[in-house]
Design an enzyme around this catalytic site. Structure first.
Site, PDB file in Angstrom:
ATOM      1  N   SER A 143     -36.410  28.878  61.855  1.00  0.00           N
ATOM      2  CA  SER A 143     -35.659  27.627  61.693  1.00  0.00           C
ATOM      3  C   SER A 143     -34.195  27.946  61.956  1.00  0.00           C
ATOM      4  O   SER A 143     -33.364  28.005  61.072  1.00  0.00           O
ATOM      5  CB  SER A 143     -35.854  27.056  60.282  1.00  0.00           C
ATOM      6  OG  SER A 143     -35.335  27.926  59.306  1.00  0.00           O
ATOM      7  N   HIS A 195     -42.133  27.693  58.154  1.00  0.00           N
ATOM      8  CA  HIS A 195     -42.655  29.008  57.756  1.00  0.00           C
ATOM      9  C   HIS A 195     -44.105  28.984  57.296  1.00  0.00           C
ATOM     10  O   HIS A 195     -44.650  30.009  56.894  1.00  0.00           O
ATOM     11  CB  HIS A 195     -41.791  29.609  56.632  1.00  0.00           C
ATOM     12  CG  HIS A 195     -40.400  29.930  57.071  1.00  0.00           C
ATOM     13  ND1 HIS A 195     -39.389  30.229  56.199  1.00  0.00           N
ATOM     14  CD2 HIS A 195     -39.844  29.996  58.313  1.00  0.00           C
ATOM     15  CE1 HIS A 195     -38.274  30.464  56.872  1.00  0.00           C
ATOM     16  NE2 HIS A 195     -38.517  30.324  58.148  1.00  0.00           N
ATOM     17  N   GLU A 227     -38.256  26.467  51.481  1.00  0.00           N
ATOM     18  CA  GLU A 227     -38.255  27.610  50.560  1.00  0.00           C
ATOM     19  C   GLU A 227     -38.038  27.187  49.112  1.00  0.00           C
ATOM     20  O   GLU A 227     -37.121  26.414  48.810  1.00  0.00           O
ATOM     21  CB  GLU A 227     -37.145  28.604  50.953  1.00  0.00           C
ATOM     22  CG  GLU A 227     -37.317  29.104  52.371  1.00  0.00           C
ATOM     23  CD  GLU A 227     -36.199  30.046  52.822  1.00  0.00           C
ATOM     24  OE1 GLU A 227     -35.444  30.571  51.978  1.00  0.00           O
ATOM     25  OE2 GLU A 227     -36.074  30.232  54.038  1.00  0.00           O
ATOM     26  N   GLU A 252     -42.787  34.310  54.837  1.00  0.00           N
ATOM     27  CA  GLU A 252     -41.910  35.124  53.990  1.00  0.00           C
ATOM     28  C   GLU A 252     -42.625  35.630  52.747  1.00  0.00           C
ATOM     29  O   GLU A 252     -42.000  36.063  51.775  1.00  0.00           O
ATOM     30  CB  GLU A 252     -40.640  34.334  53.637  1.00  0.00           C
ATOM     31  CG  GLU A 252     -39.838  34.005  54.894  1.00  0.00           C
ATOM     32  CD  GLU A 252     -38.440  33.473  54.618  1.00  0.00           C
ATOM     33  OE1 GLU A 252     -38.139  33.145  53.451  1.00  0.00           O
ATOM     34  OE2 GLU A 252     -37.654  33.401  55.573  1.00  0.00           O
ATOM     35  N   ASP A 264     -34.281  26.030  49.489  1.00  0.00           N
ATOM     36  CA  ASP A 264     -33.777  25.893  50.858  1.00  0.00           C
ATOM     37  C   ASP A 264     -34.669  24.893  51.579  1.00  0.00           C
ATOM     38  O   ASP A 264     -35.660  25.269  52.202  1.00  0.00           O
ATOM     39  CB  ASP A 264     -33.775  27.234  51.605  1.00  0.00           C
ATOM     40  CG  ASP A 264     -33.288  27.068  53.050  1.00  0.00           C
ATOM     41  OD1 ASP A 264     -32.830  25.953  53.397  1.00  0.00           O
ATOM     42  OD2 ASP A 264     -33.358  28.041  53.822  1.00  0.00           O
ATOM     43  N   GLU A 291     -29.709  25.122  49.430  1.00  0.00           N
ATOM     44  CA  GLU A 291     -29.219  25.516  50.761  1.00  0.00           C
ATOM     45  C   GLU A 291     -29.706  24.494  51.787  1.00  0.00           C
ATOM     46  O   GLU A 291     -30.834  24.002  51.685  1.00  0.00           O
ATOM     47  CB  GLU A 291     -29.811  26.906  51.042  1.00  0.00           C
ATOM     48  CG  GLU A 291     -29.582  27.459  52.425  1.00  0.00           C
ATOM     49  CD  GLU A 291     -30.431  28.717  52.637  1.00  0.00           C
ATOM     50  OE1 GLU A 291     -30.772  29.420  51.656  1.00  0.00           O
ATOM     51  OE2 GLU A 291     -30.777  28.996  53.794  1.00  0.00           O
ATOM     52  N   ASP A 304     -26.414  27.027  55.633  1.00  0.00           N
ATOM     53  CA  ASP A 304     -27.024  28.085  56.461  1.00  0.00           C
ATOM     54  C   ASP A 304     -26.951  27.628  57.927  1.00  0.00           C
ATOM     55  O   ASP A 304     -26.043  28.027  58.660  1.00  0.00           O
ATOM     56  CB  ASP A 304     -28.466  28.317  55.995  1.00  0.00           C
ATOM     57  CG  ASP A 304     -29.273  29.191  56.947  1.00  0.00           C
ATOM     58  OD1 ASP A 304     -28.668  29.883  57.788  1.00  0.00           O
ATOM     59  OD2 ASP A 304     -30.519  29.189  56.860  1.00  0.00           O
ATOM     60  N   LYS A 345     -26.199  35.705  57.452  1.00  0.00           N
ATOM     61  CA  LYS A 345     -27.244  36.409  58.210  1.00  0.00           C
ATOM     62  C   LYS A 345     -26.586  37.145  59.365  1.00  0.00           C
ATOM     63  O   LYS A 345     -25.948  36.508  60.217  1.00  0.00           O
ATOM     64  CB  LYS A 345     -28.236  35.399  58.774  1.00  0.00           C
ATOM     65  CG  LYS A 345     -29.068  34.641  57.739  1.00  0.00           C
ATOM     66  CD  LYS A 345     -29.750  33.445  58.393  1.00  0.00           C
ATOM     67  CE  LYS A 345     -30.852  32.866  57.528  1.00  0.00           C
ATOM     68  NZ  LYS A 345     -31.294  31.545  58.047  1.00  0.00           N
ATOM     69  N   HIS A 380     -32.183  37.724  54.709  1.00  0.00           N
ATOM     70  CA  HIS A 380     -33.107  38.205  55.754  1.00  0.00           C
ATOM     71  C   HIS A 380     -33.371  37.069  56.740  1.00  0.00           C
ATOM     72  O   HIS A 380     -32.808  35.992  56.620  1.00  0.00           O
ATOM     73  CB  HIS A 380     -34.420  38.629  55.079  1.00  0.00           C
ATOM     74  CG  HIS A 380     -35.154  37.470  54.476  1.00  0.00           C
ATOM     75  ND1 HIS A 380     -36.508  37.446  54.276  1.00  0.00           N
ATOM     76  CD2 HIS A 380     -34.705  36.259  54.035  1.00  0.00           C
ATOM     77  CE1 HIS A 380     -36.859  36.287  53.752  1.00  0.00           C
ATOM     78  NE2 HIS A 380     -35.795  35.560  53.578  1.00  0.00           N
ATOM     79  N   LYS A 435     -31.304  37.048  49.383  1.00  0.00           N
ATOM     80  CA  LYS A 435     -32.667  36.531  49.497  1.00  0.00           C
ATOM     81  C   LYS A 435     -33.408  37.309  50.569  1.00  0.00           C
ATOM     82  O   LYS A 435     -32.895  37.532  51.663  1.00  0.00           O
ATOM     83  CB  LYS A 435     -32.706  35.012  49.751  1.00  0.00           C
ATOM     84  CG  LYS A 435     -32.307  34.517  51.108  1.00  0.00           C
ATOM     85  CD  LYS A 435     -32.717  33.028  51.270  1.00  0.00           C
ATOM     86  CE  LYS A 435     -32.488  32.528  52.683  1.00  0.00           C
ATOM     87  NZ  LYS A 435     -32.914  31.137  52.889  1.00  0.00           N
TER      88      LYS A 435
END
Ligand code: PGA
Ligand code: ZN
Length: 421
Positions: free
Chosen positions: A40, A155, A164, A205, A243, A285, A312, A337, A365, A388
């Site tokens: 994403s 994900h 998330e 994840e 997130d 987030e 993000d 990131k 990550h 995270k």
């Protein structure tokens, strides 16, 4: 001084190709780095180079990026004297010349940058985290791990729109106890899901990916699992971070689609407010899409005093974009990131800008990962207090948490927890 630079195409945690870079130093040390990759992704991220040759890995190969490391980058960097890793990052930026790293590939550039910084630390006889702290002028601190235990969005193959759901053991007395809390709640969550007849299969994840579509239903389960495991839901025990990755469920008509409902930015902010009233959520987030800047201003006004409002996809670890967002009072926190911007130097710049503006930061990550643990040292060295790295399961996720445990165990006694709280 670099005597040899070599890249090879390896696999990431999603069976997609990525790069491993091996750097040989003048005194014969061999240093390796693995390159992460997102699903994403923000549209303004540094550009990852993929071959596009459908006959190999469905077009996802990185042999062109590997070739750039082994030829052009290697020619430019080996056998020359550079004063510092930061100077090499600068040389990489200039060599690429595009501003987005699209020519050499952000994946090629970040692989070299990570290896170079690791080599500089080794040359200085320092653990990586300490070296990063010295260069950045920061006070090292062990971060609160944020365990992504339920996966949705891009994900997982379920109908959950929010990407998330993370456990944040803010109240843990130490890093090992925070890891233990994450693992214990994860186990209780698995038992609850199984008891309710849900699949306990995993997303990218390492979090569970049950067929639940309403975010509130997931949050309810999380609170129960935290309680089952003997912890207090909330900031004194185990809190929750979200997130949603809202860019992924915003439709072309500008509305957000959540569990079948179409919501305006303000409707979605109302929904978050109700969630915060009901559940121990401490951080959100990408609550809104990356191009919904007006919505972000209202989001920050309305919820900024109650939760961490983190960007993000909207910030993409880019110092220029973050500076602009700060001036518009957008968010109060940034996700960081390394491959979004492409060099360690620019990553440290982005974090410095955040610190100066009082924005908190969380190191992250990507959903596609390798066993590389650079980001654990980056989180400790910069003292930002938050990391995270997915679930407390799957090797590529756990590698980062285990590196934190190693630092906590072998280093001097470092403070643990959120910075500045
Ligand atoms: P990505 O997701 O690595 O797939 O971009 C992580 C995130 O959105 O934080
Ligand atoms: Zn995100």
């Amino acid at each position: 001084r670099i005597s040899e630079l070599h890249a090879v195409e390896i696999l990431d945690s999603r069976a997609r190709p990525t790069l491993a870079v091996t750097l040989t130093t003048g005194d014969g040390r061999r240093i390796r780095a693995g390159v992460p990759s997102g699903a994403s992704t923000g549209t303004r991220e540094a550009v990852e180079l993929r071959d596009g040759d459908r006959a190999r890995y469905g077009g996802q190969g990185v042999s062109t990026a590997v070739g750039h490391v082994n030829a052009e980058i290697s020619r430019a960097l080996t056998g020359r004297d550079f004063a510092s890793a930061a100077d090499i990052d600068q040389a990489l930026i200039e060599l690429d010349g595009t501003g987005t790293k699209s020519r050499l590939g952000a994946n090629a550039v970040i692989g070299v940058s990570l290896a170079v910084w690791r080599a500089e630390a080794a040359g200085a006889g320092q653990p990586l985290w300490r070296h990063l702290a010295e260069v950045a002028g920061t006070v090292p601190r062990l971060p609160v791990p944020h365990f992504n235990v339920v996966n949705g969005g891009a994900h997982a193959a379920n109908d959950l729109d929010f990407q998330e759901f993370m456990l944040a053991p803010l109240g843990a007395p130490s890093l090992p106890e925070a890891v233990r809390a994450g693992a214990e709640v994860y186990a209780r969550l698995k038992a609850r899901l199984a008891a309710d007849g849900h699949t306990t299969g995993l997303g990218d994840e390492g979090g569970f990916a049950p067929a639940i579509d309403r975010p509130e239903d997931v949050l309810h389960l999380l609170v129960e699992a935290i309680t089952d495991a003997g912890y207090t839901p909330g900031r004194d025990g185990v809190a929750i971070a979200l997130d949603p990755a809202a860019s992924e469920f915003r439709l072309p008509d500008g509305l957000y689609r959540v569990a079948g409902e179409a919501l305006s930015s303000d409707d979605l902010i109302d929904r978050y407010e109700a969630i915060i009233d009901r559940f121990p959520v401490w951080s959100i987030e990408d609550a809104l899409a990356e191009d919904d800047w007006h919505g972000w201003v209202r989001l920050t006004e309305r919820l900024g005093d109650r939760v961490q409002v983190m960007g993000d996809d909207i910030f993409v670890t880019n110092p220029v974009i973050i500076q602009e967002a700060i001036s518009k009072k957008i968010g109060n926190s940034a996700l960081i990131k390394v491959n979004q911007i492409g060099t360690v130097t620019e990553t440290l710049d982005a974090m410095r800008i955040c610190r100066a503006a009082g924005y908190t930061q969380m190191i992250s990550h990507r959903s596609g990962e390798t066993e590389d643990t650079f980001i654990a040292d980056l989180a400790v060295g910069t003292g930002c207090g938050q990391l995270k790295s997915g679930a407390p399961a799957r090797g590529e996720r756990v590698a980062k948490y285990n590196r934190l445990i190693e630092i906590a165990d072998t280093g001097p006694s470092l403070p643990f927890g959120l910075a500045g709280h």
